[in-house]
Design a protein around this motif. Sequence first.
Motif, mmCIF file in Angstrom:
data_model
loop_
_atom_site.group_PDB
_atom_site.id
_atom_site.type_symbol
_atom_site.label_atom_id
_atom_site.label_comp_id
_atom_site.label_asym_id
_atom_site.label_seq_id
_atom_site.Cartn_x
_atom_site.Cartn_y
_atom_site.Cartn_z
ATOM 1 N N MET A 56 -0.491 11.290 0.386
ATOM 2 C CA MET A 56 -0.889 12.733 -0.830
ATOM 3 C C MET A 56 0.148 13.608 -0.703
ATOM 4 S SD MET A 56 -4.509 14.192 -2.480
ATOM 5 C CE MET A 56 -4.572 15.227 -0.578
ATOM 6 N N TYR A 57 0.077 14.182 -2.082
ATOM 7 C CA TYR A 57 1.099 15.537 -1.900
ATOM 8 C C TYR A 57 2.477 15.641 -0.664
ATOM 9 C CZ TYR A 57 1.959 20.766 -2.748
ATOM 10 O OH TYR A 57 1.999 21.076 -3.440
ATOM 11 N N GLY A 58 3.062 14.055 -0.939
ATOM 12 C CA GLY A 58 3.914 13.942 -0.050
ATOM 13 C C GLY A 58 3.638 13.479 1.454
ATOM 14 N N LYS A 59 2.527 13.588 1.797
ATOM 15 C CA LYS A 59 2.029 13.851 3.328
ATOM 16 C C LYS A 59 1.426 12.561 3.727
ATOM 17 C CE LYS A 59 0.661 15.895 7.483
ATOM 18 N NZ LYS A 59 0.403 17.203 7.200
ATOM 19 N N THR A 60 2.110 11.598 4.464
ATOM 20 C CA THR A 60 1.411 10.090 4.522
ATOM 21 C C THR A 60 0.253 10.293 5.983
ATOM 22 O OG1 THR A 60 3.114 8.794 3.837
ATOM 23 C CG2 THR A 60 0.726 7.810 5.386
ATOM 24 N N LYS A 61 -0.997 9.874 5.825
ATOM 25 C CA LYS A 61 -2.249 10.136 7.212
ATOM 26 C C LYS A 61 -3.156 9.136 7.501
ATOM 27 C CE LYS A 61 -5.510 13.789 8.255
ATOM 28 N NZ LYS A 61 -5.556 14.099 9.585
ATOM 29 N N SER A 62 -3.355 9.230 8.470
ATOM 30 C CA SER A 62 -4.010 7.272 8.719
ATOM 31 C C SER A 62 -5.641 8.204 9.264
ATOM 32 C CB SER A 62 -4.195 6.783 9.976
ATOM 33 O OG SER A 62 -2.953 6.200 9.797
ATOM 34 N N ILE A 63 -6.735 7.590 7.843
ATOM 35 C CA ILE A 63 -7.688 7.996 7.802
ATOM 36 C C ILE A 63 -8.939 5.826 8.347
ATOM 37 C CG2 ILE A 63 -9.468 8.472 6.273
ATOM 38 C CD1 ILE A 63 -7.545 10.336 5.337
ATOM 39 N N GLY A 64 -9.635 6.622 8.817
ATOM 40 C CA GLY A 64 -11.043 5.602 9.437
ATOM 41 C C GLY A 64 -11.280 5.469 7.847
ATOM 42 N N PHE A 65 -11.641 4.633 6.947
ATOM 43 C CA PHE A 65 -12.992 4.601 6.238
ATOM 44 C C PHE A 65 -14.399 3.769 6.536
ATOM 45 C CE2 PHE A 65 -9.897 6.736 3.701
ATOM 46 C CZ PHE A 65 -10.706 7.353 2.636
ATOM 47 N N PRO A 66 -15.291 4.701 6.332
ATOM 48 C CA PRO A 66 -15.989 2.953 7.275
ATOM 49 C C PRO A 66 -16.823 2.352 5.639
ATOM 50 C CG PRO A 66 -16.845 5.622 7.229
ATOM 51 C CD PRO A 66 -15.989 5.651 6.364
ATOM 52 N N VAL A 67 -16.579 1.081 6.140
ATOM 53 C CA VAL A 67 -17.092 0.499 4.709
ATOM 54 C C VAL A 67 -18.169 -0.583 4.256
ATOM 55 C CG1 VAL A 67 -15.178 1.138 3.401
ATOM 56 C CG2 VAL A 67 -15.181 -0.878 4.511
ATOM 57 N N VAL A 68 -18.485 -0.971 3.672
ATOM 58 C CA VAL A 68 -19.215 -2.583 3.224
ATOM 59 C C VAL A 68 -18.746 -2.967 2.418
ATOM 60 C CG1 VAL A 68 -21.908 -3.642 2.625
ATOM 61 C CG2 VAL A 68 -21.690 -1.175 4.034
ATOM 62 N N ILE A 69 -18.358 -4.518 3.041
ATOM 63 C CA ILE A 69 -17.238 -5.528 2.139
ATOM 64 C C ILE A 69 -18.421 -6.599 1.814
ATOM 65 C CG2 ILE A 69 -15.145 -6.382 2.246
ATOM 66 C CD1 ILE A 69 -13.561 -4.085 3.370
ATOM 67 N N LEU A 70 -18.224 -6.812 0.944
ATOM 68 C CA LEU A 70 -18.558 -8.674 0.338
ATOM 69 C C LEU A 70 -17.505 -9.058 -0.029
ATOM 70 C CD1 LEU A 70 -20.742 -9.953 0.349
ATOM 71 C CD2 LEU A 70 -21.383 -9.422 -1.863
#
Length: 190
Positions: free
Chosen positions: A122-136
């Motif tokens: 976003m805005y030309g910058k990349t960042k690693s983020i951990g997203f807590p999710v439920v996947i089905l």
Amino acid sequence: MKKILSSFGLALALISTHSLAADNYLLESKLSSVSFTTIKNQFVVEPATINTLSGELSESGKFSIDVNLKGISTGIPIRDARLNDIFFESVKYPDVKVSGKVDLAALSNGPKKLVIPVQVTMYGKTKSIGFPVVILKNDNYVMVSSSSSVIVGASDFGLPSENLTKLAATVGGIKISDRVPVSLALVFKK
């Protein structure tokens, strides 16, 4: 003979590409969204949703999602315009790109609660983020939903603090938090 072999090769390539695409899941944009909440003056909470998403999930688990910031919807058109024009500068940086990989084979026995590491640009910058999710996952769909929000800061992506100051000035100089909770609901269809 050369022309026939060339045509045959092209036909095989098209068939191969078609069968490869058939294994992929496409994001159902009408059923998918990213949501965040701005906080003003410590107590004023204003929800926003972005429904202008597109993306793909391969059978190998690689995914990419484009979030078009012009689709921000707060329910108040002037607020949407100010977020786009002043804060996100979406004329210069119209999209947020999200990519990563999930082990789809591990999802065969019902829903799973996971933390998926993603790369967010976003805005030309990349960042690693951990997203807590439920996947089905079933034969035709993969559904992904936040199990909890992720707190993201504008400064994490290099958005200038003066953008927030300018945005605050449009509402009488009220303080606006640099950090927002973000959640998502994604539906991919084979």
